[in-house]
Design a protein around this motif. Structure first.
Motif, PDB file in Angstrom:
ATOM      1  N   GLU A  50      26.620  79.619  12.836  1.00  0.00           N
ATOM      2  CA  GLU A  50      26.618  78.200  13.155  1.00  0.00           C
ATOM      3  C   GLU A  50      26.497  77.366  11.890  1.00  0.00           C
ATOM      4  N   PHE A  51      27.389  76.422  11.717  1.00  0.00           N
ATOM      5  CA  PHE A  51      27.345  75.531  10.571  1.00  0.00           C
ATOM      6  C   PHE A  51      26.145  74.597  10.673  1.00  0.00           C
ATOM      7  N   VAL A  52      25.481  74.367   9.543  1.00  0.00           N
ATOM      8  CA  VAL A  52      24.333  73.463   9.490  1.00  0.00           C
ATOM      9  C   VAL A  52      24.636  72.268   8.588  1.00  0.00           C
ATOM     10  N   ALA A  53      24.998  72.541   7.347  1.00  0.00           N
ATOM     11  CA  ALA A  53      25.235  71.469   6.383  1.00  0.00           C
ATOM     12  C   ALA A  53      26.037  72.015   5.215  1.00  0.00           C
ATOM     13  N   ALA A  54      26.650  71.093   4.454  1.00  0.00           N
ATOM     14  CA  ALA A  54      27.410  71.499   3.278  1.00  0.00           C
ATOM     15  C   ALA A  54      27.389  70.379   2.252  1.00  0.00           C
ATOM     16  N   ILE A  55      27.591  70.758   0.987  1.00  0.00           N
ATOM     17  CA  ILE A  55      27.625  69.786  -0.100  1.00  0.00           C
ATOM     18  C   ILE A  55      28.683  70.212  -1.101  1.00  0.00           C
ATOM     19  N   LYS A  56      29.440  69.232  -1.581  1.00  0.00           N
ATOM     20  CA  LYS A  56      30.400  69.526  -2.633  1.00  0.00           C
ATOM     21  C   LYS A  56      29.649  69.849  -3.920  1.00  0.00           C
ATOM     22  N   TRP A  57      30.078  70.894  -4.590  1.00  0.00           N
ATOM     23  CA  TRP A  57      29.400  71.316  -5.807  1.00  0.00           C
ATOM     24  C   TRP A  57      29.472  70.221  -6.875  1.00  0.00           C
ATOM     25  N   ASN A  58      30.606  69.591  -6.994  1.00  0.00           N
ATOM     26  CA  ASN A  58      30.774  68.470  -7.914  1.00  0.00           C
ATOM     27  C   ASN A  58      31.037  67.203  -7.110  1.00  0.00           C
ATOM     28  N   GLY A  59      30.229  66.210  -7.307  1.00  0.00           N
ATOM     29  CA  GLY A  59      30.431  64.951  -6.593  1.00  0.00           C
ATOM     30  C   GLY A  59      29.374  64.668  -5.556  1.00  0.00           C
ATOM     31  N   GLY A  60      28.843  65.737  -4.909  1.00  0.00           N
ATOM     32  CA  GLY A  60      27.705  65.547  -4.027  1.00  0.00           C
ATOM     33  C   GLY A  60      27.984  65.068  -2.624  1.00  0.00           C
ATOM     34  N   SER A  61      29.247  64.994  -2.195  1.00  0.00           N
ATOM     35  CA  SER A  61      29.498  64.611  -0.803  1.00  0.00           C
ATOM     36  C   SER A  61      28.861  65.624   0.124  1.00  0.00           C
ATOM     37  N   THR A  62      28.351  65.142   1.256  1.00  0.00           N
ATOM     38  CA  THR A  62      27.658  66.014   2.187  1.00  0.00           C
ATOM     39  C   THR A  62      28.249  65.925   3.587  1.00  0.00           C
ATOM     40  N   LEU A  63      27.958  66.980   4.356  1.00  0.00           N
ATOM     41  CA  LEU A  63      28.448  67.078   5.728  1.00  0.00           C
ATOM     42  C   LEU A  63      27.366  67.761   6.546  1.00  0.00           C
ATOM     43  N   SER A  67      23.622  68.499  15.334  1.00  0.00           N
ATOM     44  CA  SER A  67      22.293  68.930  15.768  1.00  0.00           C
ATOM     45  C   SER A  67      21.215  68.737  14.702  1.00  0.00           C
ATOM     46  N   VAL A  68      21.619  68.596  13.437  1.00  0.00           N
ATOM     47  CA  VAL A  68      20.619  68.448  12.371  1.00  0.00           C
ATOM     48  C   VAL A  68      20.736  67.113  11.646  1.00  0.00           C
ATOM     49  N   GLN A  69      21.776  66.357  11.960  1.00  0.00           N
ATOM     50  CA  GLN A  69      21.966  65.041  11.338  1.00  0.00           C
ATOM     51  C   GLN A  69      20.691  64.214  11.456  1.00  0.00           C
ATOM     52  N   ASP A  70      20.305  63.564  10.400  1.00  0.00           N
ATOM     53  CA  ASP A  70      19.123  62.698  10.329  1.00  0.00           C
ATOM     54  C   ASP A  70      17.803  63.463  10.275  1.00  0.00           C
ATOM     55  N   ARG A  71      17.839  64.796  10.338  1.00  0.00           N
ATOM     56  CA  ARG A  71      16.613  65.593  10.191  1.00  0.00           C
ATOM     57  C   ARG A  71      16.660  66.476   8.948  1.00  0.00           C
ATOM     58  N   PHE A  72      17.838  66.974   8.609  1.00  0.00           N
ATOM     59  CA  PHE A  72      18.012  67.858   7.454  1.00  0.00           C
ATOM     60  C   PHE A  72      18.735  67.108   6.340  1.00  0.00           C
ATOM     61  N   THR A  73      18.406  67.478   5.102  1.00  0.00           N
ATOM     62  CA  THR A  73      19.079  66.901   3.940  1.00  0.00           C
ATOM     63  C   THR A  73      19.456  68.015   2.979  1.00  0.00           C
ATOM     64  N   VAL A  74      20.717  68.040   2.570  1.00  0.00           N
ATOM     65  CA  VAL A  74      21.181  69.023   1.589  1.00  0.00           C
ATOM     66  C   VAL A  74      21.404  68.304   0.263  1.00  0.00           C
ATOM     67  N   SER A  75      20.975  68.945  -0.826  1.00  0.00           N
ATOM     68  CA  SER A  75      21.118  68.345  -2.150  1.00  0.00           C
ATOM     69  C   SER A  75      21.323  69.437  -3.183  1.00  0.00           C
ATOM     70  N   ARG A  76      21.777  69.015  -4.352  1.00  0.00           N
ATOM     71  CA  ARG A  76      21.982  69.965  -5.436  1.00  0.00           C
ATOM     72  C   ARG A  76      21.157  69.543  -6.642  1.00  0.00           C
ATOM     73  N   ASP A  77      20.466  70.507  -7.225  1.00  0.00           N
ATOM     74  CA  ASP A  77      19.758  70.307  -8.482  1.00  0.00           C
ATOM     75  C   ASP A  77      20.683  70.777  -9.592  1.00  0.00           C
ATOM     76  N   ASN A  78      21.270  69.810 -10.301  1.00  0.00           N
ATOM     77  CA  ASN A  78      22.268  70.159 -11.311  1.00  0.00           C
ATOM     78  C   ASN A  78      21.674  70.901 -12.503  1.00  0.00           C
ATOM     79  N   THR A  79      20.385  70.770 -12.729  1.00  0.00           N
ATOM     80  CA  THR A  79      19.791  71.374 -13.916  1.00  0.00           C
ATOM     81  C   THR A  79      19.703  72.880 -13.826  1.00  0.00           C
ATOM     82  N   ASN A  80      19.656  73.404 -12.601  1.00  0.00           N
ATOM     83  CA  ASN A  80      19.509  74.862 -12.495  1.00  0.00           C
ATOM     84  C   ASN A  80      20.424  75.466 -11.437  1.00  0.00           C
ATOM     85  N   ASP A  81      21.509  74.775 -11.090  1.00  0.00           N
ATOM     86  CA  ASP A  81      22.510  75.306 -10.149  1.00  0.00           C
ATOM     87  C   ASP A  81      21.873  75.769  -8.841  1.00  0.00           C
ATOM     88  N   THR A  82      21.008  74.950  -8.305  1.00  0.00           N
ATOM     89  CA  THR A  82      20.327  75.264  -7.054  1.00  0.00           C
ATOM     90  C   THR A  82      20.664  74.233  -5.994  1.00  0.00           C
TER      91      THR A  82
END
Length: 131
Positions: A50-63, A67-82
């Motif tokens: 089941e898909f939960v969330a996704a983020i573009k590696w460059n640019g940061g767009s999210t999807l 079922s998780v919209q407004d409760r979950f947040t996906v982000s990228r820490d550029n300093t350590n590729d996390t």
């Protein structure tokens, strides 16, 4: 080759929060999208995750899934590729094994929610929401 190492997860009461991390290594420059998926039970192992969330590696767009919209947040820490999945207001139905995944081909957004397009996967981590 891309390697993904997950951390976080555990047991939390309904309404609580958890944070999942996914550290990427290897040929990270080849990543286009990072996704989070979940699988609720062993019985579902033969089904598409089941898909939960996704983020573009460059640019940061999210999807997000509805079922998780407004409760979950996906982000990228550029300093350590996390990539981090912050999960708030957790519900019992969020209980599952959570996987992070890396996609190398730019299928965003039409195929982003399909697990079959992802090339590399983390080891999975259990999230249990229960009182």
């Amino acid at each position: 080759q891309v390697q993904l190492a997950q951390s976080g997860g555990g047991l939390v009461q309904p309404g609580g929060s958890l944070r999942l991390s996914c550290a990427a290594s290897g040929r990270t420059f080849s990543i286009h999208t990072m996704g989070w998926f979940r699988q609720a039970s062993a019985a579902a192992s033969g089904l598409e995750r089941e898909f939960v969330a996704a983020i573009k590696w460059n640019g940061g767009s999210t999807l997000y899934s509805a079922s998780v919209q407004d409760r979950f947040t996906v982000s990228r820490d550029n300093t350590n590729d996390t990539v981090v999945l912050q999960m708030n207001n957790l519900k019992p139905e969020d209980t599952a094994v959570y996987y992070c995944a890396a996609e190398l081909n730019p299928t965003w957004p039409k195929q982003t929610q399909r697990s079959v397009v992802y090339d590399y996967w983390g080891q999975g981590t259990q999230v249990t929401v229960s009182s």
